[in-house]
Design a protein around this motif. Structure first.
Motif, PDB file in Angstrom:
ATOM      1  N   UNK A   1       4.261   9.026   2.132  1.00 29.63           N
ATOM      2  CA  UNK A   1       4.082   7.854   1.320  1.00 29.63           C
ATOM      3  C   UNK A   1       2.893   8.112   0.400  1.00 29.63           C
ATOM      4  N   UNK A   2       3.061   7.752  -0.844  1.00 26.90           N
ATOM      5  CA  UNK A   2       2.027   7.890  -1.853  1.00 26.90           C
ATOM      6  C   UNK A   2       1.680   6.508  -2.384  1.00 26.90           C
ATOM      7  N   UNK A   3       0.398   6.178  -2.388  1.00 24.58           N
ATOM      8  CA  UNK A   3      -0.046   4.899  -2.924  1.00 24.58           C
ATOM      9  C   UNK A   3      -1.031   5.182  -4.051  1.00 24.58           C
ATOM     10  N   UNK A   4      -0.737   4.637  -5.228  1.00 21.80           N
ATOM     11  CA  UNK A   4      -1.591   4.836  -6.387  1.00 21.80           C
ATOM     12  C   UNK A   4      -2.037   3.469  -6.890  1.00 21.80           C
ATOM     13  N   UNK A   5      -3.338   3.347  -7.134  1.00 22.52           N
ATOM     14  CA  UNK A   5      -3.896   2.088  -7.656  1.00 22.52           C
ATOM     15  C   UNK A   5      -4.400   2.346  -9.069  1.00 22.52           C
ATOM     16  N   UNK A   6      -3.926   1.537  -9.999  1.00 22.30           N
ATOM     17  CA  UNK A   6      -4.352   1.645 -11.391  1.00 22.30           C
ATOM     18  C   UNK A   6      -4.996   0.317 -11.781  1.00 22.30           C
TER      19      UNK A   6
ATOM     20  N   UNK B   1     -11.011  -6.062 -14.441  1.00 25.83           N
ATOM     21  CA  UNK B   1     -11.819  -6.358 -13.257  1.00 25.83           C
ATOM     22  C   UNK B   1     -11.046  -7.116 -12.181  1.00 25.83           C
ATOM     23  N   UNK B   2     -10.101  -7.958 -12.575  1.00 22.69           N
ATOM     24  CA  UNK B   2      -9.393  -8.801 -11.616  1.00 22.69           C
ATOM     25  C   UNK B   2      -7.963  -8.366 -11.329  1.00 22.69           C
ATOM     26  N   UNK B   3      -7.420  -7.438 -12.079  1.00 25.27           N
ATOM     27  CA  UNK B   3      -6.016  -7.056 -11.939  1.00 25.27           C
ATOM     28  C   UNK B   3      -5.879  -5.556 -11.728  1.00 25.27           C
ATOM     29  N   UNK B   4      -4.881  -5.209 -10.934  1.00 20.56           N
ATOM     30  CA  UNK B   4      -4.567  -3.805 -10.673  1.00 20.56           C
ATOM     31  C   UNK B   4      -3.077  -3.676 -10.413  1.00 20.56           C
TER      32      UNK B   4
ATOM     33  N   UNK C   1       1.303   1.287  -6.989  1.00 12.76           N
ATOM     34  CA  UNK C   1       2.578   1.981  -7.030  1.00 12.76           C
ATOM     35  C   UNK C   1       2.766   2.709  -5.707  1.00 12.76           C
ATOM     36  N   UNK C   2       3.867   2.380  -5.013  1.00 13.03           N
ATOM     37  CA  UNK C   2       4.186   3.029  -3.745  1.00 13.03           C
ATOM     38  C   UNK C   2       5.360   3.966  -3.940  1.00 13.03           C
ATOM     39  N   UNK C   3       5.228   5.177  -3.459  1.00 10.23           N
ATOM     40  CA  UNK C   3       6.326   6.140  -3.484  1.00 10.23           C
ATOM     41  C   UNK C   3       6.669   6.486  -2.042  1.00 10.23           C
ATOM     42  N   UNK C   4       7.874   6.136  -1.647  1.00 12.92           N
ATOM     43  CA  UNK C   4       8.321   6.386  -0.276  1.00 12.92           C
ATOM     44  C   UNK C   4       9.429   7.429  -0.320  1.00 12.92           C
ATOM     45  N   UNK C   5       9.273   8.476   0.483  1.00 13.30           N
ATOM     46  CA  UNK C   5      10.302   9.511   0.571  1.00 13.30           C
ATOM     47  C   UNK C   5      11.135   9.286   1.828  1.00 13.30           C
ATOM     48  N   UNK C   6      12.284   9.912   1.869  1.00  7.43           N
ATOM     49  CA  UNK C   6      13.212   9.685   2.978  1.00  7.43           C
ATOM     50  C   UNK C   6      12.613  10.079   4.324  1.00  7.43           C
TER      51      UNK C   6
END
Length: 72
Positions: free
Chosen positions: A1-6, A10-13, A16-21
Motif C-alpha cells: 500500500x502506498x499513501x501519498x499526501x499532497x 494550510x488547511x487542505x490536503x 492518494x492511496x494505491x492498493x495492490x492485489x
C-alpha cells in the motif's frame, strides 16, 4: 500500500492511496474458504462446495468488502 499526501494549502490536503492485489489477496482467499464452509447451495453437501463456484458467486462482493476494510 502506498499513501501519498499532497498539501494544497494550510488547511487542505489530498491523500492518494494505491492498493495492490497482494495487499488484499490473502484476506479474500481466507474469506472465500469461510464462505465455502458456511454456504448452503442446492446440489452440494454443506461445506463441500467448490471454491471456484463460491468465488464466481461471491468473489466480487468479498473483494470489495476487504478493500473497503483496508481503506477505512
Amino acid at each position: 500500500m502506498n499513501i501519498v499526501r499532497k498539501d494544497i494549502d494550510q488547511n487542505n490536503a489530498i491523500l492518494t492511496l494505491s492498493i495492490v492485489q497482494s495487499d488484499y489477496a490473502e484476506k479474500v482467499d481466507k474469506k472465500l474458504r469461510e464462505y465455502r464452509k458456511k454456504a448452503n447451495i442446492p446440489g452440494f453437501r454443506p461445506g463441500m462446495i467448490p471454491v471456484g463456484l463460491v468465488k464466481k458467486m461471491y468473489g466480487k462482493a468479498i473483494t470489495a468488502e476487504e478493500i473497503n476494510k483496508i481503506v477505512s
